[in-house]
Design a protein around this motif. Structure first.
Motif, PDB file in Angstrom:
ATOM      1  N   ILE A   1     103.060  63.896  31.786  1.00 15.00           N
ATOM      2  CA  ILE A   1     104.276  64.367  31.130  1.00 15.00           C
ATOM      3  C   ILE A   1     105.119  65.176  32.105  1.00 15.00           C
ATOM      4  O   ILE A   1     106.340  65.006  32.205  1.00 15.00           O
ATOM      5  N   THR A   2     104.463  66.064  32.865  1.00 15.94           N
ATOM      6  CA  THR A   2     105.175  66.908  33.828  1.00 15.94           C
ATOM      7  C   THR A   2     105.869  66.066  34.896  1.00 15.94           C
ATOM      8  O   THR A   2     107.037  66.294  35.228  1.00 15.94           O
ATOM      9  N   GLN A   3     105.157  65.072  35.447  1.00 14.88           N
ATOM     10  CA  GLN A   3     105.748  64.229  36.490  1.00 14.88           C
ATOM     11  C   GLN A   3     106.899  63.394  35.943  1.00 14.88           C
ATOM     12  O   GLN A   3     107.926  63.225  36.612  1.00 14.88           O
ATOM     13  N   LEU A   4     106.744  62.894  34.718  1.00 12.06           N
ATOM     14  CA  LEU A   4     107.815  62.109  34.102  1.00 12.06           C
ATOM     15  C   LEU A   4     109.065  62.963  33.931  1.00 12.06           C
ATOM     16  O   LEU A   4     110.191  62.522  34.220  1.00 12.06           O
ATOM     17  N   VAL A   5     108.878  64.199  33.477  1.00 19.49           N
ATOM     18  CA  VAL A   5     109.997  65.123  33.291  1.00 19.49           C
ATOM     19  C   VAL A   5     110.682  65.405  34.626  1.00 19.49           C
ATOM     20  O   VAL A   5     111.913  65.417  34.724  1.00 19.49           O
ATOM     21  N   GLU A   6     109.885  65.627  35.683  1.00 18.43           N
ATOM     22  CA  GLU A   6     110.465  65.913  36.996  1.00 18.43           C
ATOM     23  C   GLU A   6     111.222  64.707  37.543  1.00 18.43           C
ATOM     24  O   GLU A   6     112.289  64.859  38.145  1.00 18.43           O
ATOM     25  N   PHE A   7     110.708  63.512  37.340  1.00 20.21           N
ATOM     26  CA  PHE A   7     111.391  62.307  37.812  1.00 20.21           C
ATOM     27  C   PHE A   7     112.738  62.139  37.107  1.00 20.21           C
ATOM     28  O   PHE A   7     113.763  61.888  37.751  1.00 20.21           O
TER      29      PHE A   7
ATOM     30  N   ALA B   1     117.916  70.845  31.374  1.00 19.45           N
ATOM     31  CA  ALA B   1     116.909  70.821  30.312  1.00 19.45           C
ATOM     32  C   ALA B   1     115.568  70.317  30.828  1.00 19.45           C
ATOM     33  O   ALA B   1     114.512  70.913  30.565  1.00 19.45           O
ATOM     34  N   LEU B   2     115.596  69.240  31.586  1.00 19.66           N
ATOM     35  CA  LEU B   2     114.358  68.636  32.075  1.00 19.66           C
ATOM     36  C   LEU B   2     113.665  69.505  33.122  1.00 19.66           C
ATOM     37  O   LEU B   2     112.445  69.687  33.092  1.00 19.66           O
ATOM     38  N   PHE B   3     114.446  70.074  34.041  1.00 17.28           N
ATOM     39  CA  PHE B   3     113.844  70.888  35.090  1.00 17.28           C
ATOM     40  C   PHE B   3     113.367  72.238  34.570  1.00 17.28           C
ATOM     41  O   PHE B   3     112.445  72.831  35.134  1.00 17.28           O
TER      42      PHE B   3
ATOM     43  N   THR C   1     116.515  80.529  26.825  1.00 15.23           N
ATOM     44  CA  THR C   1     116.254  80.324  25.394  1.00 15.23           C
ATOM     45  C   THR C   1     115.292  79.173  25.180  1.00 15.23           C
ATOM     46  O   THR C   1     114.366  79.259  24.361  1.00 15.23           O
ATOM     47  N   SER C   2     115.482  78.101  25.926  1.00 15.48           N
ATOM     48  CA  SER C   2     114.578  76.959  25.836  1.00 15.48           C
ATOM     49  C   SER C   2     113.162  77.359  26.225  1.00 15.48           C
ATOM     50  O   SER C   2     112.178  76.925  25.598  1.00 15.48           O
ATOM     51  N   GLY C   3     113.036  78.203  27.248  1.00 11.82           N
ATOM     52  CA  GLY C   3     111.725  78.668  27.671  1.00 11.82           C
ATOM     53  C   GLY C   3     111.027  79.481  26.598  1.00 11.82           C
ATOM     54  O   GLY C   3     109.818  79.357  26.387  1.00 11.82           O
ATOM     55  N   ILE C   4     111.785  80.323  25.916  1.00  7.56           N
ATOM     56  CA  ILE C   4     111.208  81.127  24.832  1.00  7.56           C
ATOM     57  C   ILE C   4     110.740  80.224  23.694  1.00  7.56           C
ATOM     58  O   ILE C   4     109.655  80.429  23.117  1.00  7.56           O
ATOM     59  N   ILE C   5     111.523  79.205  23.368  1.00  9.80           N
ATOM     60  CA  ILE C   5     111.136  78.255  22.326  1.00  9.80           C
ATOM     61  C   ILE C   5     109.863  77.515  22.737  1.00  9.80           C
ATOM     62  O   ILE C   5     108.948  77.304  21.923  1.00  9.80           O
TER      63      ILE C   5
ATOM     64  N   THR D   1     106.665  69.843  21.734  1.00 13.17           N
ATOM     65  CA  THR D   1     107.139  71.021  22.453  1.00 13.17           C
ATOM     66  C   THR D   1     108.187  70.651  23.492  1.00 13.17           C
ATOM     67  O   THR D   1     109.238  71.291  23.600  1.00 13.17           O
ATOM     68  N   VAL D   2     107.911  69.603  24.268  1.00  9.36           N
ATOM     69  CA  VAL D   2     108.839  69.151  25.307  1.00  9.36           C
ATOM     70  C   VAL D   2     110.155  68.678  24.691  1.00  9.36           C
ATOM     71  O   VAL D   2     111.242  69.049  25.143  1.00  9.36           O
ATOM     72  N   ILE D   3     110.067  67.868  23.641  1.00 13.39           N
ATOM     73  CA  ILE D   3     111.277  67.321  23.018  1.00 13.39           C
ATOM     74  C   ILE D   3     112.135  68.424  22.412  1.00 13.39           C
ATOM     75  O   ILE D   3     113.359  68.458  22.606  1.00 13.39           O
ATOM     76  N   VAL D   4     111.512  69.346  21.692  1.00 16.94           N
ATOM     77  CA  VAL D   4     112.265  70.430  21.048  1.00 16.94           C
ATOM     78  C   VAL D   4     112.910  71.327  22.094  1.00 16.94           C
ATOM     79  O   VAL D   4     114.092  71.687  21.988  1.00 16.94           O
ATOM     80  N   SER D   5     112.169  71.684  23.138  1.00 15.49           N
ATOM     81  CA  SER D   5     112.713  72.540  24.190  1.00 15.49           C
ATOM     82  C   SER D   5     113.871  71.851  24.904  1.00 15.49           C
ATOM     83  O   SER D   5     114.888  72.482  25.216  1.00 15.49           O
ATOM     84  N   PHE D   6     113.722  70.560  25.154  1.00 15.61           N
ATOM     85  CA  PHE D   6     114.789  69.778  25.774  1.00 15.61           C
ATOM     86  C   PHE D   6     116.047  69.805  24.907  1.00 15.61           C
ATOM     87  O   PHE D   6     117.157  70.054  25.397  1.00 15.61           O
ATOM     88  N   LEU D   7     115.875  69.572  23.620  1.00 15.29           N
ATOM     89  CA  LEU D   7     117.023  69.536  22.712  1.00 15.29           C
ATOM     90  C   LEU D   7     117.691  70.903  22.586  1.00 15.29           C
ATOM     91  O   LEU D   7     118.918  70.985  22.464  1.00 15.29           O
ATOM     92  N   VAL D   8     116.902  71.968  22.628  1.00 12.09           N
ATOM     93  CA  VAL D   8     117.464  73.315  22.522  1.00 12.09           C
ATOM     94  C   VAL D   8     118.436  73.577  23.671  1.00 12.09           C
ATOM     95  O   VAL D   8     119.555  74.060  23.463  1.00 12.09           O
ATOM     96  N   THR D   9     118.015  73.254  24.895  1.00 10.03           N
ATOM     97  CA  THR D   9     118.901  73.448  26.044  1.00 10.03           C
ATOM     98  C   THR D   9     120.173  72.629  25.901  1.00 10.03           C
ATOM     99  O   THR D   9     121.284  73.143  26.105  1.00 10.03           O
TER     100      THR D   9
END
Length: 204
Positions: A7-13, A102-104, A159-163, A177-185
């Motif tokens: 998941i982490t590598q996909l997000v970074e890519f 958001a992704l980074f 804010t995304s980090g806190i979420i 968690t990843v999807i919600v944090s991404f959407l928040v940003t």
């Protein structure tokens, strides 16, 4: 390879591609040549992550995998080929910049946690990972860094980090968690620009 690492590598890519396009598009607005566009793209794509890794005592991520360099080249080709269509979308670079932020941010949080850092450090690292590349880009382009402008940028990352922390605290599945944090940003950035929202300014 563990599921969280995938998941982490996909997000970074994805973040690399989005940020690279953002940097290249900004360079195009300054009429840079292809090489100059690539330099701006790579600077914004790896800048924040490099600072994060140095602070964590890790080898910078792009030095262990050539994909990030190649990904930026692909982004350059993408912008060149589809420039005619992208020019019709005035806010294209803003959208890609927001996606990269958001992704980074998420990638920075996840890597910091993987290195055993507490959440307050991970949130700061997420903000650095998401925001520092944009600062480097703006310095190269002789623009005022976006984090010093009135529009909400780094605060969206925080804010995304806190979420992310709250969701993880309650053992929410990593995908959610990843999807919600991404959407928040993304939502914070889009609403801030759409409705001209900003933090209060300092008074002399």
């Amino acid at each position: 390879m563990e599921y969280d690492e995938i998941i982490t590598q996909l997000v970074e890519f994805l973040g690399t591609f989005a940020f690279a396009i953002s940097g290249i598009r900004h360079a195009a607005s300054k009429h840079f040549d292809w090489f100059g566009g690539y330099v701006c793209g790579i600077a914004v794509a790896i800048g924040g992550g490099t600072i994060r890794d140095v602070m964590l005592g890790a080898t910078p991520f792009w030095m262990t995998n050539p994909f990030y360099i190649i990904c930026t080249a692909i982004a350059l080709v993408f912008v060149i080929v589809f420039a005619k269509y992208m020019d019709k979308l005035r806010n294209t670079w803003f959208v890609f910049d927001t996606l990269g932020l958001a992704l980074f941010t998420i990638a920075g949080i996840q890597k910091s946690l993987a290195f055993g850092q507490p959440y307050w450090v991970a949130i700061i690292m997420g903000c650095i990972t998401g925001s520092a590349g944009g600062v480097i880009r703006d310095v190269l382009l002789n623009n005022e860094p976006v984090i010093f402008q009135r529009e909400i940028y780094a605060m969206a990352s925080v804010t995304s980090g806190i979420i992310y922390w709250l969701l993880d605290y309650y053992h929410t599945p990593i995908e959610v968690t990843v999807i919600v944090s991404f959407l928040v940003t993304c939502v914070i950035r889009f609403l801030a620009v759409r409705y001209h929202l900003s933090l209060p300014t300092l008074k002399e």
